[in-house]
Design an enzyme around this catalytic site. Structure first.
Site, short mmCIF file in Angstrom:
data_model
loop_
_atom_site.label_atom_id
_atom_site.label_comp_id
_atom_site.label_asym_id
_atom_site.label_seq_id
_atom_site.Cartn_x
_atom_site.Cartn_y
_atom_site.Cartn_z
N GLU A 52 0.82 -1.21 0.00
CA GLU A 52 0.00 0.00 0.00
C GLU A 52 0.85 1.26 0.00
O GLU A 52 0.53 2.24 -0.67
CB GLU A 52 -0.95 -0.01 1.20
CG GLU A 52 -2.02 -1.09 1.16
CD GLU A 52 -2.96 -0.95 -0.03
OE1 GLU A 52 -3.05 0.15 -0.62
OE2 GLU A 52 -3.60 -1.95 -0.38
N TYR A 135 -5.72 6.24 4.80
CA TYR A 135 -5.82 5.28 3.70
C TYR A 135 -5.07 3.98 4.02
O TYR A 135 -5.63 2.89 3.95
CB TYR A 135 -5.28 5.91 2.41
CG TYR A 135 -4.97 4.89 1.33
CD1 TYR A 135 -5.99 4.37 0.55
CD2 TYR A 135 -3.67 4.43 1.12
CE1 TYR A 135 -5.72 3.43 -0.43
CE2 TYR A 135 -3.39 3.50 0.15
CZ TYR A 135 -4.41 3.01 -0.63
OH TYR A 135 -4.14 2.06 -1.58
N ASP A 153 -9.33 6.11 -1.70
CA ASP A 153 -8.23 6.64 -2.50
C ASP A 153 -8.80 7.25 -3.77
O ASP A 153 -10.01 7.40 -3.91
CB ASP A 153 -7.21 5.55 -2.80
CG ASP A 153 -7.72 4.52 -3.80
OD1 ASP A 153 -8.95 4.47 -4.06
OD2 ASP A 153 -6.89 3.76 -4.35
#
Length: 363
Positions: A52, A135, A153
């Site tokens: 990520e 996030y 996102d």
């Protein structure tokens, strides 16, 4: 907006049957169409975190080779924590946004030192770690630990804005609150990790910024943007900040098959990476004038490069490289060090510097 569509969107926004339609459609599509990616075949929070962080501002195609190299070099968070920052930056070289790499290293050390190498299971606890924002925390909490927290996102913004016809700018405070609230209403409580990945994947493969594949979208029949032919107007974003132009004149001292590099410090771009001694100006100048102002005559110049341009998020770098062989003109400040090609190769460098060294045959 047609009354039937408006009613349907209101139902999907607030009613259970609408949520079931949205989540079921996206999840079913994902199960049939998802890409086979290594971080999707594990619930290890370390692998999920690493992927990520790497994929922020980075396409999967570009980030995948970096992920595989990092996993080989640092198979666990303990290996990453034990590594030197320079080694981490060198492996990161080319991905950009180097603050991510520095935070990655700092976060690994904190997890090992204070958590015994185990990532926290709760969203709020994950947020306390270096470099982990909403996030990334939501991705780890939902995918690794099945916590019902929505990931939001760019892909999620786009899917929700188009489907629900949301006109609030996504980069405004009101917009972020609106999308976060809606995303968390829609997240599937039974399989939040799969749901989050499904919405992001739909945005990446189908509901793309330009030329979306609406014919292949499982949400097409109720998508406001599709029914009104408004896909190119959503999501709404306020005017972007103009990029600042910086003019850098690099003094490249070369002698005895070595080149002089310096480590960048301070709160500026490329912190911790290596480049050359630089003179920065607000406007373009003739390189000879730059050198004259530093007491270096034209006789000391071996070569002046063409202009190199390099784009950052809010900056544009315009650089010229001036090769100098007279080491008596070497600046005393700047912590310059002589490097052979082999030594320079091992140092973490901005892509701009690597381009130049490669173009000139030094690397």
């Amino acid at each position: 907006m047609p009354a039937e569509l408006k009613m349907n969107i209101e139902k999907i926004d607030n009613q259970e049957d609408g949520q079931v339609f949205f989540t079921t459609s996206v999840l079913n599509w994902y199960l049939e169409n998802k890409r086979d990616l290594p971080w999707r075949n594990t619930t290890d929070p370390y692998c999920i975190w690493l992927s990520e962080v790497m994929l922020q501002q980075t396409r999967v195609q570009q980030g995948l080779p970096y992920y595989l190299r990092f996993i080989r070099a640092f198979p666990t968070v303990h290996h990453l924590a034990a590594a030197r920052l320079q080694q981490v930056l060198r492996l990161w070289q080319g991905l950009g946004y180097y603050t991510r790499a520095r935070n990655l290293h700092a976060c690994a050390r904190q997890v090992v030192k204070h958590q015994g190498g185990a990532f926290p299971r709760q969203y709020e606890q994950l947020l306390r770690l270096p470099g982990i924002g909403p996030y990334t925390a939501a991705a780890i909490a939902s995918i690794a630990y099945q916590q019902p927290v929505a990931v939001v996102d760019g892909n999620v913004y786009r899917v929700l804005a188009r489907f629900f016809n949301i006109r609030v700018p996504i980069n405004s405070t009101a917009g972020k609150k609106t999308f976060n609230r809606l995303a968390n209403q829609l997240v599937d409580r039974r399989q939040p990790g799969e749901y989050n990945q499904a919405v992001m994947e739909l945005g990446a493969l189908v509901c793309t910024p330009a030329n979306p594949l609406c014919h292949a979208c499982p949400l097409q029949q109720h998508c406001a943007a599709f029914l009104q032919n408004q896909w190119n107007k959503l999501p709404v974003k306020t005017n972007k900040r103009h990029a600042r132009i910086r003019y850098l004149y690099y003094l490249v001292f070369k002698a005895n098959k070595k080149i002089y590099l310096r480590k960048r410090t301070g709160n500026d771009i490329w912190q911790g990476l290596y480049d050359f001694y630089a003179v920065e100006t607000r406007r373009p100048h003739k390189p000879e004038k730059i050198l004259t102002g530093r007491g270096i005559g034209e006789a000391a110049i071996q070569q002046i490069s063409p202009r190199y341009t390099h784009h950052l998020t809010h900056q544009k770098i315009v650089a010229r490289f001036i090769e100098i062989t007279d080491l008596s003109k070497l600046p005393s400040e700047g912590n310059l060090r002589a490097c052979s090609p082999a030594q320079a190769e091992k140092l973490p460098k901005p892509v701009l510097i690597t381009r130049y060294l490669t173009d000139t045959g030094f690397l």
